[in-house]
Design an enzyme around this catalytic site. Structure first.
Site, PDB file in Angstrom:
ATOM      1  N   ASP A 133      18.441  -8.315  -3.819  1.00 29.09           N
ATOM      2  CA  ASP A 133      19.617  -7.641  -3.277  1.00 29.09           C
ATOM      3  C   ASP A 133      20.408  -8.642  -2.434  1.00 29.09           C
ATOM      4  OD1 ASP A 133      18.146  -7.941  -0.978  1.00 29.09           O
ATOM      5  OD2 ASP A 133      17.726  -5.817  -0.714  1.00 29.09           O
ATOM      6  N   ASP A 139      15.535   1.214  -8.259  1.00 27.85           N
ATOM      7  CA  ASP A 139      14.519   0.604  -7.391  1.00 27.85           C
ATOM      8  C   ASP A 139      14.344   1.456  -6.157  1.00 27.85           C
ATOM      9  OD1 ASP A 139      15.379  -0.998  -4.639  1.00 27.85           O
ATOM     10  OD2 ASP A 139      17.075  -0.550  -5.946  1.00 27.85           O
ATOM     11  N   CYS A 180      -2.872  10.305 -16.041  1.00 21.73           N
ATOM     12  CA  CYS A 180      -2.481   8.943 -15.667  1.00 21.73           C
ATOM     13  C   CYS A 180      -3.488   7.921 -16.174  1.00 21.73           C
ATOM     14  CB  CYS A 180      -2.354   8.838 -14.149  1.00 21.73           C
ATOM     15  SG  CYS A 180      -1.770   7.223 -13.577  1.00 21.73           S
ATOM     16  N   CYS A 236      -3.653   4.740 -14.873  1.00 19.74           N
ATOM     17  CA  CYS A 236      -3.721   3.623 -13.930  1.00 19.74           C
ATOM     18  C   CYS A 236      -5.172   3.308 -13.537  1.00 19.74           C
ATOM     19  CB  CYS A 236      -2.888   3.924 -12.678  1.00 19.74           C
ATOM     20  SG  CYS A 236      -3.702   4.984 -11.461  1.00 19.74           S
ATOM     21  N   CYS A 247      -6.798   6.057 -11.286  1.00 24.23           N
ATOM     22  CA  CYS A 247      -7.186   7.322 -11.934  1.00 24.23           C
ATOM     23  C   CYS A 247      -8.313   7.121 -12.950  1.00 24.23           C
ATOM     24  CB  CYS A 247      -5.964   7.939 -12.611  1.00 24.23           C
ATOM     25  SG  CYS A 247      -4.741   8.549 -11.421  1.00 24.23           S
ATOM     26  N   HIS A 280      -1.433   3.605  -8.000  1.00 22.07           N
ATOM     27  CA  HIS A 280      -1.171   4.844  -8.740  1.00 22.07           C
ATOM     28  C   HIS A 280       0.295   5.248  -8.677  1.00 22.07           C
ATOM     29  CE1 HIS A 280      -1.204   8.899 -10.233  1.00 22.07           C
ATOM     30  NE2 HIS A 280      -0.572   9.247  -9.127  1.00 22.07           N
TER      31      HIS A 280
END
Length: 377
Positions: free
Chosen positions: A95, A269, A307, A309, A312, A338
């Protein structure tokens, strides 16, 4: 001249107008719509760059203001750029530093030349101009860099919003001219104008005439209600060229992502997934979970049965509850992994729904099934 970043639209859902595409960058191609995790100081809190890459993060954002002050843009440049500095293998975006500077309302002074303010670290007097922002970002070396804009508060009166928007346009032109690495780094212009349709319309039209490689929508999520925000986004994109990527800055709540995609936003974002994880809040396919509640002390099921991930696949709610109550850093890591993967996976599902021409139904079903509150998490 070689263009460092290009964009291809792959499919438009005829029912909703939502679109999928591919953003081509010097550090790889990324499918859109996409969510970009925020690595403020060249690190996403509690998550390694390798883990981010493995979970399909795509573009990662770093903060110009913070890297300018610590460790300094020259150090990052000496390391070979921000990707080498933090060992991230994918594309990155920085940014402008403007949002952080403008949030220092008590210590900053805005002029046509730029913004004077005091460092949040040591109180030193500093000055950020459109040219200085681009100079810093050139040294940091991200694939996509942002022009310096003025992010005004909400609400703001019309005259203030108009003068600010016009200054943002002049700064955008100055920043574009200041880019010393136009074949390696693409600079995006930012649409401002507050909650005024004519101002956002004019700003977008003038930025389009400057022919930036991509465009961002700024000045949202600054205190306005959701309907006002969606109205501001809709006005901002109407005059932007369809073939260029659109980036909605600082937005990561589920309902905002879904509504943004419906308005042809390609990039998002937000610090939300890691910030709320630090407080024990987790985003799941069934809605928000506060893991510190006692009901999870003996819940030996996965956090989210839908999920994929690392958290999980390997750990239970009971274990996460235990880690959070004991203030163990591993728990914050697992919950951050997660939440980030949840939003990345949501964008994967969004892209599939668009490609199958069922985005509107998907959006309605997702909002109903998650039962999030008005905040979107």
């Amino acid at each position: 001249m070689k263009k460092p970043v290009t964009f291809d639209i792959r499919h438009v859902d005829p029912n909703s107008g939502a679109r999928t595409g591919v953003l081509h960058t010097p550090h790889g191609d990324v499918e859109t719509p996409m969510f970009m995790p925020v690595g403020t100081q060249a690190t996403v809190k509690f998550v390694s760059p390798e883990e981010l890459y493995a979970m399909g993060a795509g573009v990662v954002l770093a903060n110009t203001y913070h890297l300018w002050l610590r460790p300094g843009e020259d150090i990052v440049a000496k390391a070979g750029g921000v990707q080498r500095f933090m060992n991230y293998k994918g594309p990155m975006l920085t940014d402008s530093g403007g949002f952080q500077v403008f949030s220092l309302a008590d210590t900053r002074k805005i002029t046509e030349e730029g913004v004077a303010f005091r460092s949040t670290y040591n109180g030193d007097r500093l000055f950020l101009s459109p040219e200085k922002s681009i100079q810093i970002q050139n040294k940091i070396g991200a694939d996509i860099i942002m022009s310096l804009d003025e992010c005004i508060p909400y609400p703001a009166d019309y005259d203030y919003a108009k003068k600010s928007m016009e200054r943002t346009l002049r700064w955008a032109e100055r920043g574009k001219l200041a880019n010393q690495r136009p074949e390696e780094q693409a600079i995006f212009g930012i649409v401002q104008g507050g909650d005024y349709e004519d101002l956002r319309d004019y700003c977008a039209e003038k930025l389009a005439e400057m022919d930036f490689p991509g465009y961002a929508v700024g000045g949202t999520s600054v205190g306005e209600d959701k309907e006002t925000m969606y109205r501001m986004v809709g006005w901002s994109v109407e005059k932007l060229p369809l073939e260029k990527p659109r980036y909605l800055m600082g937005v990561g709540a589920v309902n905002d992502l879904l509504e943004g995609v419906a308005r042809n936003i390609d990039m998002f974002d937000c610090v939300l997934p890691t910030r709320v994880a630090r407080h024990g809040t987790l985003l799941t396919s069934h809605g928000r979970i506060n893991i510190k509640k006692s009901i999870y002390k003996d819940d030996f099921t996965p956090l989210d049965d839908q999920c994929d991930c690392y958290c999980c696949r390997n750990y239970t709610k009971a274990y996460l509850n235990h880690l959070f109550r004991c203030d163990e850093g591993f728990g914050t890591r697992l919950m951050s992994i997660h939440n980030i993967r949840f939003l990345i996976r949501l964008m994967e599902e969004i892209r599939q729904a668009i490609n199958e021409d069922r985005y509107t139904k998907f959006m309605q079903a997702k909002l109903a099934s998650m039962q999030f509150d008005e905040r979107g998490f």
